[in-house]
Design a protein around this motif. Structure first.
Motif, PDB file in Angstrom:
ATOM      1  N   TYR A  72      52.892  31.167  55.772  1.00  0.00           N
ATOM      2  CA  TYR A  72      51.915  31.993  55.050  1.00  0.00           C
ATOM      3  C   TYR A  72      52.569  32.588  53.802  1.00  0.00           C
ATOM      4  O   TYR A  72      52.095  33.578  53.249  1.00  0.00           O
ATOM      5  CB  TYR A  72      51.386  33.112  55.954  1.00  0.00           C
ATOM      6  CG  TYR A  72      50.710  32.608  57.195  1.00  0.00           C
ATOM      7  CD1 TYR A  72      49.356  32.278  57.169  1.00  0.00           C
ATOM      8  CD2 TYR A  72      51.417  32.421  58.378  1.00  0.00           C
ATOM      9  CE1 TYR A  72      48.735  31.789  58.311  1.00  0.00           C
ATOM     10  CE2 TYR A  72      50.802  31.931  59.520  1.00  0.00           C
ATOM     11  CZ  TYR A  72      49.455  31.619  59.481  1.00  0.00           C
ATOM     12  OH  TYR A  72      48.839  31.128  60.596  1.00  0.00           O
ATOM     13  N   THR A  74      52.842  31.821  50.628  1.00  0.00           N
ATOM     14  CA  THR A  74      52.155  31.947  49.342  1.00  0.00           C
ATOM     15  C   THR A  74      51.457  33.299  49.256  1.00  0.00           C
ATOM     16  O   THR A  74      51.617  34.027  48.266  1.00  0.00           O
ATOM     17  CB  THR A  74      51.138  30.804  49.137  1.00  0.00           C
ATOM     18  OG1 THR A  74      51.810  29.559  49.304  1.00  0.00           O
ATOM     19  CG2 THR A  74      50.523  30.857  47.758  1.00  0.00           C
ATOM     20  N   GLN A  75      50.705  33.655  50.279  1.00  0.00           N
ATOM     21  CA  GLN A  75      49.988  34.925  50.288  1.00  0.00           C
ATOM     22  C   GLN A  75      50.964  36.099  50.353  1.00  0.00           C
ATOM     23  O   GLN A  75      50.808  37.086  49.642  1.00  0.00           O
ATOM     24  CB  GLN A  75      49.013  34.974  51.471  1.00  0.00           C
ATOM     25  CG  GLN A  75      48.006  36.084  51.387  1.00  0.00           C
ATOM     26  CD  GLN A  75      46.963  35.846  50.314  1.00  0.00           C
ATOM     27  OE1 GLN A  75      46.726  34.726  49.879  1.00  0.00           O
ATOM     28  NE2 GLN A  75      46.346  36.912  49.852  1.00  0.00           N
ATOM     29  N   GLN A  96      42.711  34.450  43.311  1.00  0.00           N
ATOM     30  CA  GLN A  96      41.915  33.728  44.304  1.00  0.00           C
ATOM     31  C   GLN A  96      40.554  33.334  43.732  1.00  0.00           C
ATOM     32  O   GLN A  96      40.080  32.209  43.964  1.00  0.00           O
ATOM     33  CB  GLN A  96      41.745  34.588  45.570  1.00  0.00           C
ATOM     34  CG  GLN A  96      43.035  34.733  46.331  1.00  0.00           C
ATOM     35  CD  GLN A  96      42.944  35.570  47.590  1.00  0.00           C
ATOM     36  OE1 GLN A  96      43.862  35.539  48.385  1.00  0.00           O
ATOM     37  NE2 GLN A  96      41.886  36.318  47.806  1.00  0.00           N
ATOM     38  N   SER A 143      44.868  34.144  53.832  1.00  0.00           N
ATOM     39  CA  SER A 143      45.345  32.897  53.241  1.00  0.00           C
ATOM     40  C   SER A 143      44.236  31.859  53.061  1.00  0.00           C
ATOM     41  O   SER A 143      44.424  30.860  52.374  1.00  0.00           O
ATOM     42  CB  SER A 143      46.467  32.314  54.105  1.00  0.00           C
ATOM     43  OG  SER A 143      46.009  32.091  55.416  1.00  0.00           O
ATOM     44  N   GLU A 144      43.063  32.088  53.654  1.00  0.00           N
ATOM     45  CA  GLU A 144      41.986  31.090  53.606  1.00  0.00           C
ATOM     46  C   GLU A 144      41.557  30.733  52.186  1.00  0.00           C
ATOM     47  O   GLU A 144      41.385  29.555  51.864  1.00  0.00           O
ATOM     48  CB  GLU A 144      40.758  31.574  54.397  1.00  0.00           C
ATOM     49  CG  GLU A 144      40.862  31.379  55.874  1.00  0.00           C
ATOM     50  CD  GLU A 144      41.617  32.500  56.580  1.00  0.00           C
ATOM     51  OE1 GLU A 144      41.658  32.478  57.816  1.00  0.00           O
ATOM     52  OE2 GLU A 144      42.178  33.387  55.899  1.00  0.00           O
ATOM     53  N   TYR A 147      44.044  28.527  50.505  1.00  0.00           N
ATOM     54  CA  TYR A 147      44.121  27.240  51.197  1.00  0.00           C
ATOM     55  C   TYR A 147      42.904  26.364  50.883  1.00  0.00           C
ATOM     56  O   TYR A 147      43.051  25.182  50.588  1.00  0.00           O
ATOM     57  CB  TYR A 147      44.255  27.446  52.714  1.00  0.00           C
ATOM     58  CG  TYR A 147      44.460  26.151  53.442  1.00  0.00           C
ATOM     59  CD1 TYR A 147      45.712  25.546  53.467  1.00  0.00           C
ATOM     60  CD2 TYR A 147      43.407  25.511  54.079  1.00  0.00           C
ATOM     61  CE1 TYR A 147      45.916  24.342  54.123  1.00  0.00           C
ATOM     62  CE2 TYR A 147      43.606  24.298  54.742  1.00  0.00           C
ATOM     63  CZ  TYR A 147      44.855  23.732  54.755  1.00  0.00           C
ATOM     64  OH  TYR A 147      45.051  22.533  55.385  1.00  0.00           O
ATOM     65  N   SER A 151      43.197  22.966  48.717  1.00  0.00           N
ATOM     66  CA  SER A 151      42.782  21.727  49.375  1.00  0.00           C
ATOM     67  C   SER A 151      41.840  20.910  48.503  1.00  0.00           C
ATOM     68  O   SER A 151      41.977  19.683  48.397  1.00  0.00           O
ATOM     69  CB  SER A 151      42.109  22.030  50.717  1.00  0.00           C
ATOM     70  OG  SER A 151      43.021  22.618  51.601  1.00  0.00           O
ATOM     71  N   LEU A 179      50.472  23.684  50.077  1.00  0.00           N
ATOM     72  CA  LEU A 179      49.530  23.743  51.211  1.00  0.00           C
ATOM     73  C   LEU A 179      50.244  24.153  52.497  1.00  0.00           C
ATOM     74  O   LEU A 179      49.734  24.979  53.265  1.00  0.00           O
ATOM     75  CB  LEU A 179      48.836  22.392  51.400  1.00  0.00           C
ATOM     76  CG  LEU A 179      47.735  22.076  50.401  1.00  0.00           C
ATOM     77  CD1 LEU A 179      47.315  20.604  50.512  1.00  0.00           C
ATOM     78  CD2 LEU A 179      46.527  22.967  50.629  1.00  0.00           C
ATOM     79  N   THR A 182      51.009  27.821  52.469  1.00  0.00           N
ATOM     80  CA  THR A 182      49.849  28.696  52.339  1.00  0.00           C
ATOM     81  C   THR A 182      49.187  28.955  53.680  1.00  0.00           C
ATOM     82  O   THR A 182      48.829  30.087  53.997  1.00  0.00           O
ATOM     83  CB  THR A 182      48.816  28.088  51.349  1.00  0.00           C
ATOM     84  OG1 THR A 182      49.468  27.919  50.082  1.00  0.00           O
ATOM     85  CG2 THR A 182      47.609  28.981  51.183  1.00  0.00           C
ATOM     86  N   ARG A 183      49.032  27.922  54.455  1.00  0.00           N
ATOM     87  CA  ARG A 183      48.376  28.088  55.761  1.00  0.00           C
ATOM     88  C   ARG A 183      48.663  26.852  56.602  1.00  0.00           C
ATOM     89  O   ARG A 183      48.332  25.739  56.199  1.00  0.00           O
ATOM     90  CB  ARG A 183      46.878  28.258  55.571  1.00  0.00           C
ATOM     91  CG  ARG A 183      46.150  28.535  56.855  1.00  0.00           C
ATOM     92  CD  ARG A 183      44.743  29.026  56.599  1.00  0.00           C
ATOM     93  NE  ARG A 183      44.134  29.393  57.831  1.00  0.00           N
ATOM     94  CZ  ARG A 183      44.279  30.567  58.432  1.00  0.00           C
ATOM     95  NH1 ARG A 183      45.010  31.486  57.889  1.00  0.00           N
ATOM     96  NH2 ARG A 183      43.678  30.831  59.566  1.00  0.00           N
ATOM     97  N   HIS A 185      48.086  24.100  59.285  1.00  0.00           N
ATOM     98  CA  HIS A 185      46.997  23.445  60.030  1.00  0.00           C
ATOM     99  C   HIS A 185      47.545  22.171  60.638  1.00  0.00           C
ATOM    100  O   HIS A 185      48.181  21.388  59.963  1.00  0.00           O
ATOM    101  CB  HIS A 185      45.822  23.106  59.099  1.00  0.00           C
ATOM    102  CG  HIS A 185      44.943  24.260  58.841  1.00  0.00           C
ATOM    103  ND1 HIS A 185      45.286  25.289  58.002  1.00  0.00           N
ATOM    104  CD2 HIS A 185      43.728  24.581  59.331  1.00  0.00           C
ATOM    105  CE1 HIS A 185      44.312  26.173  57.966  1.00  0.00           C
ATOM    106  NE2 HIS A 185      43.360  25.774  58.756  1.00  0.00           N
TER     107      HIS A 185
END
Length: 186
Positions: A72, A74-75, A96, A143-144, A147, A151, A179, A182-183, A185
């Motif tokens: 996480y 980046t945030q 953002q 972070s959404e 992200y 993306s 990516l 940042t989050r 997945h």
């Protein structure tokens, strides 16, 4: 009857114009962001509190409290930058919102590229714009937002890539790294 048909065709040509689409999308996007800011302000609770704590800890010690926060970064780095420079979290929200706006327009361009119809690209982009829960994260220090935007930008680049070169390899690698940081997945 003939004049009405000509007016209708002229109107359709006007609204099937990329410049017109850009203006409408931009206007709705800005209104949506202003509504979010007015209604919610900058959200610093929930998940954001963890990132703020990590950023504070990072500034004080140079480390995270747990290695999972690397994903996480980046945030957390943006929050740490704002704390260190004493500029407030509005800076992050602005970043953002700008990245979200860029990704929204690239989404339009991608749809237009694949279907070769501006009106369809406009309708799909407006549909994405109406997905409120996609855009609401712009005012959250989560972070959404980053992200989601990264993306779409990354997807745009990959799907529009014509030739593979060392520069494109570096860009792909750099964006995958962003990516990842940042989050996570899986």
């Amino acid at each position: 009857q003939k004049n009405n048909k000509q007016l209708s065709l002229a109107y359709l040509k006007h609204i099937d114009n990329k410049s017109f689409h850009f203006k409408v999308i931009t206007t709705f996007f800005i209104l949506l962001q202003l509504i979010f800011l007015w209604r919610f302000g900058i959200e610093t609770k929930f998940e954001a509190a963890k990132y703020i704590n990590q950023a504070t800890h990072l500034i004080e010690t140079g480390t995270y409290t747990s290695s999972n926060f690397i994903f996480y970064s980046t945030q957390i780095w943006l929050i740490a930058f704002c704390l260190k420079m004493n500029i407030g979290f509005g800076f992050i929200v602005l970043i953002q919102i700008l990245l979200n706006a860029i990704s929204l327009w690239l989404f339009y361009c991608l749809i237009e590229h694949f279907v070769n119809r501006k009106r369809i690209a406009f309708l799909f982009t407006m549909a994405l714009l109406l997905m409120v829960y996609y855009h609401i994260y712009n005012v959250y220090l989560f972070s959404e937002s980053l992200y989601f935007s990264f993306s779409i930008i990354y997807t745009f680049y990959l799907l529009r890539l014509r030739t593979f070169s060392f520069t494109s390899f570096l860009f792909i690698f750099f964006f995958l790294l962003i990516l990842l940081l940042t989050r996570p997945h899986v």
